[in-house]
Write an enzyme that holds these catalytic residues in place. Structure first.
Site, short mmCIF file in Angstrom:
data_model
loop_
_atom_site.label_atom_id
_atom_site.label_comp_id
_atom_site.label_asym_id
_atom_site.label_seq_id
_atom_site.Cartn_x
_atom_site.Cartn_y
_atom_site.Cartn_z
N ASP A 25 36.47 33.03 32.06
CA ASP A 25 35.76 33.56 33.37
C ASP A 25 34.21 32.95 33.29
O ASP A 25 33.45 32.90 34.13
CB ASP A 25 35.89 34.82 33.65
CG ASP A 25 36.92 35.03 34.71
OD1 ASP A 25 37.13 34.13 35.66
OD2 ASP A 25 37.61 36.12 34.91
N GLN A 79 41.37 40.65 35.26
CA GLN A 79 41.18 40.62 36.53
C GLN A 79 40.46 41.99 37.06
O GLN A 79 40.82 42.90 36.58
CB GLN A 79 42.48 40.52 37.34
CG GLN A 79 42.22 40.52 39.02
CD GLN A 79 41.81 39.40 39.41
OE1 GLN A 79 41.90 38.24 38.80
NE2 GLN A 79 40.86 39.01 40.33
N LYS A 121 46.15 31.86 40.48
CA LYS A 121 45.55 31.40 39.54
C LYS A 121 46.79 31.14 38.45
O LYS A 121 46.66 30.14 37.93
CB LYS A 121 44.66 32.69 38.65
CG LYS A 121 43.56 32.99 39.16
CD LYS A 121 42.90 34.00 38.68
CE LYS A 121 41.55 34.13 39.73
NZ LYS A 121 40.79 35.40 39.19
#
Ligand code: NAP
Length: 292
Positions: free
Chosen positions: A120, A97, A53
């Site tokens: 997200d 994460q 990412k």
């Protein structure tokens, strides 16, 4: 002839578009989009995801700020960091994460990300509006948004179609179903208690599989001419590979590609789109700040 929906190529096009938009934002407003990534513990798969990412951010000109916390981090310590990042003007998106170590409640940690920086798109308030016609979430969750982009960029019409989604998780199945509904598909959402699943899936013009079971969707479950989006990522043994394993989807790709009008491969389908959508959401967050 079956169309192979090439997620790698489509994601590359989207990343190029984002790169241009990032440069424009910098030139017009002097703002560089910034994404903070928070990794707790030393799970190798999570470390790889975060690395890819951050690499993708660098490639399009988005700045990333990496935070790597030990596996012993307490929930309070994590929440303090997230609160600090929430205040920073140069951080437009925050990504925590998952999975997180056992002593941290995942829901509490994810809910702590301010909704304006929740790139997200996991915030439950986002989920609530996804299926509401005429309303938009602050950020659409990345993987479901990636599925919709794949359909749009392949020229698949969604309105009026029968869509069947396999899997009702809050990160994939449920939001995909809601997004298809808000685009005027007639949607059926299936799960492990669905009775006579093949008779339901065979009605689908658009079939999205997100259950996490290798090769679960067989050709007899698919209507000829359907568009098949395979979200599943499952590792199976493969002695012919040096690693001894390979990634496959939830769909029996070889058999289903013979009857589908269009299908995504695994790998190279939905996977690359997830990161592209994360970049898109981070750019959107920065643009909103610039326009404030
Ligand atoms: P999950 O949270 O485990 O949810 C699985 C869903 O599938 C549940 O709703 C479950 O039903 C349903 N299910 C399980 N067995 C079933 C069966 N036999 N028939 C019908 N439904 C069944 O999984 P997830 O997080 O949504 O992930 C799904 C897959 O997508 C995984 O392979 C994951 O690795 C992959 N994924 C890929 C990406 C990407 O970027 N490509 C991103 C996220 C996830 P119940 O609710 O009744 O238990």
């Amino acid at each position: 002839m079956t169309t192979l929906i090439d997620g790698t190529a489509i994601a590359a096009t989207i990343r190029d578009e984002i790169k241009d938009d990032v440069a424009r934002l910098k030139a017009q407003h002097g703002i560089t989009p910034g994404l903070a990534t928070v990794l707790v513990g030393d799970d190798p798969a999570s470390a790889t995801y975060v690395r890819s990412k951050r690499k993708a951010c660098a490639e399009v000109g988005i700045e990333s700020f990496g935070y790597e916390l030990p596996a012993t981090t307490t929930q309070d310590e994590l929440l303090r960091l997230v609160a600090e990042l929430g205040q920073r003007a140069d951080v437009h998106g925050i990504l925590v994460q998952v999975p997180l170590p056992d002593q941290i409640d995942e829901k509490t940690a994810l809910d702590a990300v301010p909704i304006q920086k929740d790139v997200d798109g996991f915030n439950p308030a986002n989920l609530g509006v996804l299926g509401v016609k005429g309303q938009r979430p602050v950020f659409a969750p990345c993987t479901p948004q990636g599925c919709i982009e794949l359909l749009d960029r392949t020229g698949v019409k969604i309105a009026g179609k029968r869509a069947v989604v396999l899997g009702r998780s809050t990160i994939v199945g449920l939001p995909v179903a809601l997004m298809l509904l808000s685009r005027d598909a007639t949607v059926t959402l299936c799960h492990s208690k669905t009775v006579n699943l093949p008779s339901v899936t065979r009605e689908a013009d658009i079939l999205v599989a997100a259950i996490g079971k290798a090769h679960f969707v067989t050709a007899d479950m698919v209507k000829p001419g359907a568009v098949v989006i395979d979200v599943g990522t499952n590792r199976i043994a493969d002695p012919t590979r040096k690693s001894g394993s390979r990634l496959v989807g939830d769909v029996d790709f070889e058999a289903v590609k013979e009857i589908a009008a269009a299908i995504t491969p695994v790998p190279g389908g939905v996977g690359p789109m997830t990161i592209a959508m994360l970049l898109k959401n981070t750019l959107l967050a920065a643009r909103r700040r610039a326009e404030k």
